[in-house]
Design a protein around this motif. Structure first.
Motif, PDB file in Angstrom:
ATOM      1  N   THR A  58       0.805  -1.210   0.000  1.00 16.80           N
ATOM      2  CA  THR A  58       0.000   0.000   0.000  1.00 16.80           C
ATOM      3  C   THR A  58       0.844   1.268   0.000  1.00 16.80           C
TER       4      THR A  58
ATOM      5  N   PRO B 177      -4.725   4.663  -0.755  1.00 19.63           N
ATOM      6  CA  PRO B 177      -4.534   3.493   0.109  1.00 19.63           C
ATOM      7  C   PRO B 177      -4.608   3.779   1.597  1.00 19.63           C
TER       8      PRO B 177
ATOM      9  N   ARG C  80      -6.228  -1.574  -5.936  1.00 22.60           N
ATOM     10  CA  ARG C  80      -5.411  -1.115  -4.814  1.00 22.60           C
ATOM     11  C   ARG C  80      -6.273  -0.668  -3.629  1.00 22.60           C
TER      12      ARG C  80
ATOM     13  N   SER D 252      -5.942  -2.318  -0.076  1.00 21.42           N
ATOM     14  CA  SER D 252      -5.649  -1.488   1.090  1.00 21.42           C
ATOM     15  C   SER D 252      -6.639  -1.741   2.226  1.00 21.42           C
TER      16      SER D 252
END
Length: 528
Positions: free
Chosen positions: A88, A117, A168, A172
């Motif tokens: 992250t 993130p 992502r 995260s």
């Protein structure tokens, strides 16, 4: 709690006679008998049942695990945290390669891969931590690893920037459990007198793992590309998932229903009665769910979390962690551009070696801080007739606070006036800022768990998720802040903020006990 004065008066007499003590009636607010004569009292009180389960809730007491198993748990969850945070937060070092993957018109949106993130890690905490109470720690931890593996594959195979950003964000959210949940699990498998060193070993393994992978990243990405960077991280997470299934048991244990909770057990007389209760087996540990889900507990969790904003100590820890994390975020976001620019003119490959300073600081500083913290609480408890107060942990904040302030000053000057400073004026404060944050974080975790054991989950959520949101705000403010005040001005402001919050530790030390007792009476009397 009202009987504490009587207990303390009796404790002097019983300690002088060398007899055992009954734990104080306010043990739920953190004041506990830690020393009995010359022996360390095991707090919380472990069960004599190797399996220690109950009729309705088949909990297994994690305190009865062998030491090698506890060490394995710390290693596994620390490595999980290390690679979760790397996935992250580690993209800053390879952002130039990431930008090259997309058309120039998407350059602005690429920043979303770096900034969002931290926000979604906080959201992940908000969603997952209540589930830890409703269904247990083990299923949430394993589910987080599964999501990390799936989202890591998605990141590696994404064909567009929008898909990459979405992947992502999901990754995260799963990585968010590397903060509050991991800290909670590490604390739950250790006694009070071991928690400082356990938390620091967890942080140390994270620091060394991240530092080593940061170094490897500078070689892996140019040779194999960003997609294989995700691939390596995902493979490691897959291995951790398999190992965790076999070695990380459920760490949740409801001591409120344990009939043996008032026994006084020391490190010299704790025994397991396997003949009476039966031995703990691998079949017991491999179970995913140990009780019927208690969904109503999630609302209670959020209620306690909301009430914690009325407790000055919790608010202080949130702001302190946010400030120290802000220093690290600022350093990690700016060190690469500074070192790549004149007069330093670092090669890209050399940036990875800057992370070696993190490894050195972690390997030397954090273990000293952890063992020092446990040594301090034993010393202070001995001076207090064997009674431990969580405020003794606050002495361990002195070193991280000094380091944070000094690192701000040096980094600001070195970044603003590079012609007057060596590159070490960037690298060393960068590592020092990371050490200061991890040190403050470990002290916060141990203090919260020791002070409010029944409410530790919601309170850790506030500290962990709250600082994540603070970090998200700071990540957007870094560039305009530097443009407005320069590196030295921004770092000077950070130094003042860190210093003020550190000094607030003085009233928290002297009035912390009163705040603990008041908060239990006012908000959580059922825990007393």
């Amino acid at each position: 709690m009202a009987d504490e004065k009587v207990y303390l008066e009796k404790s002097v007499e019983t300690l002088e006679n060398g007899s055992s003590l009954t734990p104080p009636v306010d043990h739920q607010t953190g004041s506990v008998q830690l020393l009995d004569s010359d022996h360390v009292v095991l707090v919380p009180t472990p069960s004599q049942d190797p399996k220690a389960h109950h009729i309705s809730f088949r909990f297994l007491d994690p305190l009865n695990l062998p030491q090698w198993r506890k060490n394995a748990i710390v290693l596994i969850v620390a490595l999980y945290s290390s690679f979760a945070v790397l996935a992250t937060s580690g993209m800053g070092a390879i952002v130039t390669e990431v930008r090259a993957m997309y058309p120039p018109e998407d350059a602005v949106r690429v920043a979303d891969l770096l900034t969002y993130p931290t926000l979604f890690m906080g959201i992940g905490n908000l969603l997952a931590m209540p589930l830890c109470v409703a269904i247990g720690r083990r299923p949430v931890f394993l589910a987080s690893l599964i999501v990390l593996v799936a989202s890591g594959i998605w990141c590696a195979c994404s064909k567009s920037l929008s898909s990459h950003i979405a992947a992502r964000d999901i990754l995260s959210m799963a990585a968010g459990q590397s903060e509050a949940l991991v800290a909670f699990m590490v604390q739950e498998v250790h006694f009070v007198h071991q928690r400082g060193r356990a938390a620091v070993w967890n942080a140390s393994i994270q620091g060394v793992g991240m530092g080593a992978m940061f170094v490897a990243t500078t070689y892996l990405v140019p040779a194999w590309g960003v997609r294989w960077w995700y691939g390596v991280i995902t493979i490691v997470n897959g291995v951790l998932l398999i190992v965790a299934f076999f070695l990380v048991p459920e760490t949740m244990y409801d001591r409120a229903v344990d009939s043996e909770v008032d026994r006084v057990v020391t490190i010299t007389n704790h025994t397991l009665d396997s003949d009476r209760y039966g031995a703990r087996t691998w079949k017991d540990d491999l179970k995913i769910f140990h009780f019927t889900p208690r969904w109503n507990e999630t609302w209670i969790f959020y209620k306690v979390a909301g009430q914690s904003f009325c407790v000055p100590t919790i608010v202080w820890f949130l702001l302190l962690n946010g400030a120290f994390l802000g220093v690290y975020v600022f350093h990690s976001s700016t060190f690469a551009p500074v070192l790549l620019s004149p007069p330093y003119l670092f090669d890209f490959d050399f940036l990875g070696y800057v992370q070696l300073a993190l490894i050195v600081a972690t390997m030397i500083g954090l273990p000293i801080l952890g063992y020092g913290s446990d040594w301090i609480i034993k010393l202070m408890s001995r001076m207090n007739k064997g009674v431990y107060q969580p405020e003794y942990r606050l002495f361990s904040l002195i070193l991280p606070s000094i380091v944070a302030i000094v690192s701000c000053v040096i980094y600001g000057q070195a970044a603003q006036h590079p012609e007057k400073w060596s590159w070490t004026g960037i690298a060393i404060p960068y590592a020092a800022g990371n050490f200061a944050f991890m040190g403050a974080n470990t002290v916060s975790i141990t203090y919260v768990v020791d002070s409010w054991p029944a409410e530790a989950g919601p309170l850790l959520l506030i500290v962990a998720a709250g600082r994540g949101f603070i970090s998200f705000g700071l990540s957007y403010a870094t560039v305009p802040w530097v443009e407005l005040d320069g590196y030295d001005g921004a770092m000077r402001t950070f130094a003042i903020i860190c210093g003020v919050f550190a000094l607030l530790g003085v009233p928290c030390y002297f009035f912390g006990k009163k705040m603990r007792v008041w908060s239990q009476k006012r908000f959580w009397p059922q825990s007393c």
